[in-house]
Design an enzyme around this catalytic site. Structure first.
Site, mmCIF file in Angstrom:
data_model
loop_
_atom_site.group_PDB
_atom_site.id
_atom_site.type_symbol
_atom_site.label_atom_id
_atom_site.label_comp_id
_atom_site.label_asym_id
_atom_site.label_seq_id
_atom_site.Cartn_x
_atom_site.Cartn_y
_atom_site.Cartn_z
ATOM 1 N N ASP A 259 31.929 -11.903 -6.747
ATOM 2 C CA ASP A 259 31.782 -10.613 -6.093
ATOM 3 C C ASP A 259 32.840 -10.411 -5.013
ATOM 4 O OD1 ASP A 259 30.122 -8.191 -5.290
ATOM 5 O OD2 ASP A 259 30.034 -9.374 -3.437
ATOM 6 N N GLU A 292 35.671 -9.490 -9.237
ATOM 7 C CA GLU A 292 35.662 -8.135 -8.712
ATOM 8 C C GLU A 292 36.652 -8.135 -7.563
ATOM 9 O OE1 GLU A 292 32.831 -4.737 -6.634
ATOM 10 O OE2 GLU A 292 32.546 -6.851 -6.159
#
Length: 590
Positions: A259, A292
């Site tokens: 993330d 990401e």
């Protein structure tokens, strides 16, 4: 039998044998550390080099314990392998070898076969609830499920990005054994399992590291969540790298989605993590690392990382499908058709160009294979970060969404579906937490203030309609109703996704290794043509029109066969409004 090797420089407890455990804690700012056995004794831990404390104790798996810092502060183990309840509850000693795998020979699947399905474990009823969906997902054509973060978080309702104990699977979802059973069952269905991990921050409740290891954080760098994590420290790097290896080796996850790595300032940590994973994965096993990264650092994709979520692709498609231009969509609304062509023809849209704030963003990406990009029309962020969590079908023309779905599932990029998307779910996916007291108030008001700059929420009374993240009803209303899959209005979407995934498996996936971008061109407003050379030499051509007018087009090559049309009775020299046409030209026919 548990290993007898338990080095001090490794975070978390280690079973020495069935009846003995080595407890360890890195606490350089603590004067004394003890381990308190629930229902038993308190044992002083011995100081070691570099701020470590350790003690070998006659307790085995199932033991509940806490650490006592300086004789006054009781804390869970930051590397707890399980919690006896919430983040403030005692930690539990876990035997990492207590699960007998039913599919020990599973080696994963090659990346090019990936069709991802992102889901929230809590909304599907915990690890056991997810397991009940696996057979249907495999039959649909999904090849991998991706779990939103499951690291232990405060309360029992949370997206997962407020986790504070990264090694402990969320107790509200089930036990570590139930999680392993879910992964094992998925492998039996031929499904990979990915885990979303958060290494860029800790949640606001239940993280005590700053009290006894203040140098876990660096106070000269700030993130949206406070002081940045200090990845310059060896102990900090190992805390997260060992965590990644635990999920991949002990739990046998097939991949990780990291993330928001743009919030990790130390790029060296990212390259070291990938290098360690590659070095310590057994030969022949497929393990995938996905990023990401808002910074679009394409260079990381040649340094051990498999692919990156392509927010650029989603954002420009969303603008063209919905007409929205607020917030970050403003970067894509202007010259949207040219940006659509760049995304389809080169991967990233921002490859060093300036965004709306005049900031340069991204690196060149056209040299990367199309499979280096994960494409999606919906995901947890893009749906849940909306004030009311609307799904795409509530915002756009269904025929245009159908055309975009053809791009999603038949382009050479790796597709990601968001739970319920495949049957046209219209339930919202909202932001939810289960904080209490002042923190709950701050989260609720912070959520509402996020939308103050949006015109439709300029009025304070309008913002008060935004659902309270802490209300149980906010969580309950976000659960997709899988019983509705075969109902009218939903069965048609399910049939579409099944048809397109069958085409992908038959015609696209076998040709993906070695594929590359060949560029794209603008045909008219909201209409483009893109081409990719597939690995077997064949040519895949997309004609996409998200506009409302039919367009005359140059017919494809004589030998190009129509692979799919999102509209009825297409003509080779006309591109209907809200339509996608895909042609495949085999190399031996040119």
């Amino acid at each position: 039998m548990p290993s007898t090797r338990a080095p001090i420089g490794q975070h978390g407890p280690a079973l020495l044998d069935a009846n003995n455990t080595r407890f360890r804690l890195w606490a350089p700012d603590a004067a004394t550390v003890a381990v308190q056995i629930v229902g038993g004794e308190t044992l002083a831990m011995h100081p070691e080099n570099d701020g470590w404390y350790a003690v070998d104790a006659p307790y085995g798996a199932g033991t509940l314990y806490r650490f006592l810092i300086d004789g006054e502060l009781r804390v869970p183990d930051p590397a707890s392998r399980a919690q006896a309840g919430d983040v403030h509850a005692p930690s539990v000693v876990v035997d990492p070898h207590d699960y007998l795998w039913r599919h020990p020979g599973w080696q994963g699947r090659p990346w090019h076969e990936t069709v991802l399905y992102e889901l929230h474990v809590g909304l599907l009823g915990g690890y056991a609830g997810v397991e009940r969906q696996l057979a249907d997902l495999a039959a649909l054509g999904v090849t991998a499920i991706e779990l939103m973060p499951i690291a232990e978080f405060p309360g029992d309702r949370n997206w997962g990005y407020d986790g504070v104990l990264p090694y402990a699977p969320e107790a509200a979802y089930g036990s570590p054994t139930e999680l392993k059973h879910l992964i094992d069952t998925a492998h039996g269905h031929g499904l990979m399992v990915f885990l979303d991990v958060v290494y860029n921050h800790f949640g606001p409740d239940g993280n005590y590291l700053g009290r006894y290891a203040k140098h876990f954080f660096r106070h000269d760098q700030q993130t949206p969540w406070g002081d940045a994590i200090d990845f310059r420290r060896r102990e900090v790097r190992d805390f997260f790298i060992d965590n990644a290896l635990m999920w991949l080796q002990e739990y046998r996850f097939d991949g990780l989605r990291l993330d928001a790595v743009h919030a990790i300032p130390d790029r060296g940590f990212l390259t070291e993590l990938a290098e360690r994973v590659r070095r310590e994965t057994e030969p022949g096993r497929h393990v995938h690392l996905v990023l990401e990264n808002e910074d679009n650092r394409a260079s990381l994709l040649s340094q051990g990382y498999t692919a990156q979520w392509n927010d650029d692709g989603h954002n420009v498609l969303h603008c063209l499908l919905t007409g929205e231009q607020q917030g970050y969509y403003a970067d894509y609304h202007s010259h949207a058709t040219a940006k659509l062509a760049r995304f389809l023809g080169e991967g990233f849209i921002y490859q060093g160009q300036a965004n709306r704030r005049g900031e340069s963003r991204g690196e060149p990406s056209s040299h990367l294979p199309p499979t280096a990009f994960v494409l999606f029309l919906q995901n947890h962020d893009q749906t849940g970060n909306r004030a009311f969590g609307e799904r795409l079908l509530s915002l756009a023309d269904p025929q245009a969404v159908k055309a975009a779905t053809a791009v999603l599932l038949l382009s050479p990029m790796i597709p990601l579906l968001f739970m319920g998307e495949e049957w046209g779910a219209r339930q919202p996916f909202l932001f939810f937490t289960s904080h209490h007291g002042e923190l709950a108030d701050a989260v609720r008001e912070g959520r509402r203030s996020e939308f103050a700059e949006f015109g439709e929420f300029a009025d304070e009374h309008t913002r008060e309609r935004i659902p309270d993240p802490n209300a149980p009803a906010t969580f309950a209303s976000s659960a997709p109703d899988y019983q509705a899959r075969q109902a009218p209005g939903h069965a048609e979407w399910l049939a579409l996704y099944r048809e397109l995934l069958q085409l992908r498996h038959a015609q696209i996936i076998p040709r993906l290794p070695g594929s590359r971008f060949l560029g794209a061109e603008v045909l008219a407003e909201a209409a483009v043509q893109a081409r990719w050379r597939l690995g077997d030499g064949s040519l895949l051509q997309l004609m996409l029109n998200l506009g409302s007018e039919n367009l005359p087009v140059e017919p494809p090559a004589e030998h190009a066969r129509l692979l799919y049309a999102s509209c009825a009775k297409p003509s080779r020299d006309q591109l209907p409004a809200h339509a996608a046409l895909l042609y495949l030209e085999d190399h031996h026919e040119r």
